[in-house]
Enzyme design. Structure first.
Site, PDB file in Angstrom:
ATOM      1  N   ARG A 163     -11.948  36.493  10.287  1.00  0.00           N
ATOM      2  CA  ARG A 163     -10.535  36.725   9.983  1.00  0.00           C
ATOM      3  C   ARG A 163     -10.052  35.772   8.894  1.00  0.00           C
ATOM      4  O   ARG A 163      -8.944  35.251   8.936  1.00  0.00           O
ATOM      5  CB  ARG A 163      -9.674  36.558  11.247  1.00  0.00           C
ATOM      6  N   SER A 237      -3.863  42.165  17.756  1.00  0.00           N
ATOM      7  CA  SER A 237      -4.352  40.923  18.365  1.00  0.00           C
ATOM      8  C   SER A 237      -3.627  39.742  17.747  1.00  0.00           C
ATOM      9  O   SER A 237      -3.691  39.531  16.539  1.00  0.00           O
ATOM     10  CB  SER A 237      -5.860  40.789  18.143  1.00  0.00           C
ATOM     11  N   GLU A 333      -3.364  34.852  14.596  1.00  0.00           N
ATOM     12  CA  GLU A 333      -3.827  35.638  13.465  1.00  0.00           C
ATOM     13  C   GLU A 333      -2.709  35.894  12.450  1.00  0.00           C
ATOM     14  O   GLU A 333      -2.931  35.761  11.252  1.00  0.00           O
ATOM     15  CB  GLU A 333      -4.401  36.983  13.944  1.00  0.00           C
TER      16      GLU A 333
END
Length: 337
Positions: A163, A237, A333
């Site tokens: 990520r 998420s 995130e």
């Protein structure tokens, strides 16, 4: 401020972020072509916005919001047994995946139904069900706000990580993605490394799935587990799965034998953030109008009327409890603004 650009002022961003959080942009430009970026007032602070699916707006944006809406999708060539397909930065990601499938191209199906845009996909190195962008990435074109020139970046330039990419670090912060090219294999084989996906396909009795069938299965799994941002505001998420050393993982297993963990090639262990959050009792809980999705502890939601400050407070409380119980730090995130 330039009069040649259709810059708007005091624009609501509530419909432009998937959390549906209230915030306003001091200045706003819908970017539909690269040359608009070259004409921007040089002294004005800027904030680049894609699909708004990886951002937490905690306040108004006192800058020029560049809302990337560059369109276009096309097959652009062949290279070493792979078909090159390009999408404009403003293209909806899932619609782009669907386009590749309609063209008979497999390779992106495991990333079906992920919210966001094509331009944001390499920035976050999005991943799901055993596939990451870096696995199918060829190159991208970016506008360098520092030099005013366009650049082509290949995989090594992007420094992909979990990520992560160069765009999330100071040396890549001035780069604005204009389009992305993917290299999709002509000799396609289904990627069924992710156990839940393999089991779901097995349950259908399909022995040799097509790319479309894999996509349909991924979509069904995601719809069963995750809320639709059009119905319940969320950013997917919210936390990354934390990576710990092998020694840390062994220590945790002694205390928590049911710990969900996945060995990594370098000897580290990736823990399931959702499991950690669930063990701390957060699944289904609320703080104000923000909450944790009852079906998936990794997803924070706007139950209606939430502010960015409420979502941030909820995230901080979850981090505090996970840190206190497991000694593990959860990293969000989304980008906090």
């Amino acid at each position: 401020m330039s009069t040649t650009l259709p810059i708007e002022h005091d624009v609501s961003l509530q419909a432009l972020n998937t959390f549906g959080l209230p915030a306003r942009a001091r200045h706003y430009l819908r970017v539909t072509q690269a040359d608009q970026l070259a004409s921007l007032p040089p002294a004005l602070p800027r904030f680049v916005l894609g699909g708004g699916s990886n951002v937490l707006l905690t306040r108004d944006v006192e800058a020029l919001v560049l809302h990337m809406a560059i369109a276009g999708r096309a097959i652009v060539g062949e290279e070493e047994g792979r078909t090159l397909v390009r999408g404009g930065a403003g293209e909806n990601w899932h619609a782009f995946v669907d386009y590749t499938l309609a063209e008979g191209l497999g390779g992106l199906e495991n990333l079906s139904l992920i919210p966001g845009t094509v331009g944001a996909a390499p920035i976050q190195n999005i991943g799901a069900y055993g596939l990451e962008i870096k696995d199918v990435f060829h190159s991208l074109t970016a506008f360098d706000q520092g030099s005013g020139a366009c650049r082509t970046l290949h995989a090594s330039d992007c420094r992909f990580g979990y990520r992560d990419s160069v765009f999330k670090h100071p040396e890549g912060a001035k780069l604005v993605v204009l389009d992305v090219t993917f290299a999709l294999p002509r000799a396609w084989q289904p990627n069924l490394r992710y156990a839940e996906l393999a089991q779901a396909l097995d349950a259908t009795g399909i022995a040799e799935p097509t790319p479309r069938q894999v996509s349909d299965t991924v979509i069904a799994i995601r719809r069963r587990k995750l809320p639709d941002p059009a119905e319940i505001g969320n950013a997917g998420s919210f936390f990354k799965n934390p990576v710990v050393t092998g020694g840390q993982c062994r220590d945790l297993l002694e205390r928590f034998p049911q710990l969900v963990h996945h060995a990594q090639p370098d000897g580290s262990e990736k823990l399931a953030a959702g499991w950690l959050i669930d063990q701390c009792g957060w699944k289904g809980r609320t703080m104000g109008a923000a909450g944790v999705y009852p079906k998936q502890a990794l997803v924070l939601v706007n139950n209606g009327g939430a502010t960015g400050a409420e979502v941030m407070a909820l995230a901080r409380a979850i981090q505090h409890d996970v840190r206190g119980r497991f000694g593990v730090e959860l990293e969000p995130e989304p980008v906090f603004v």
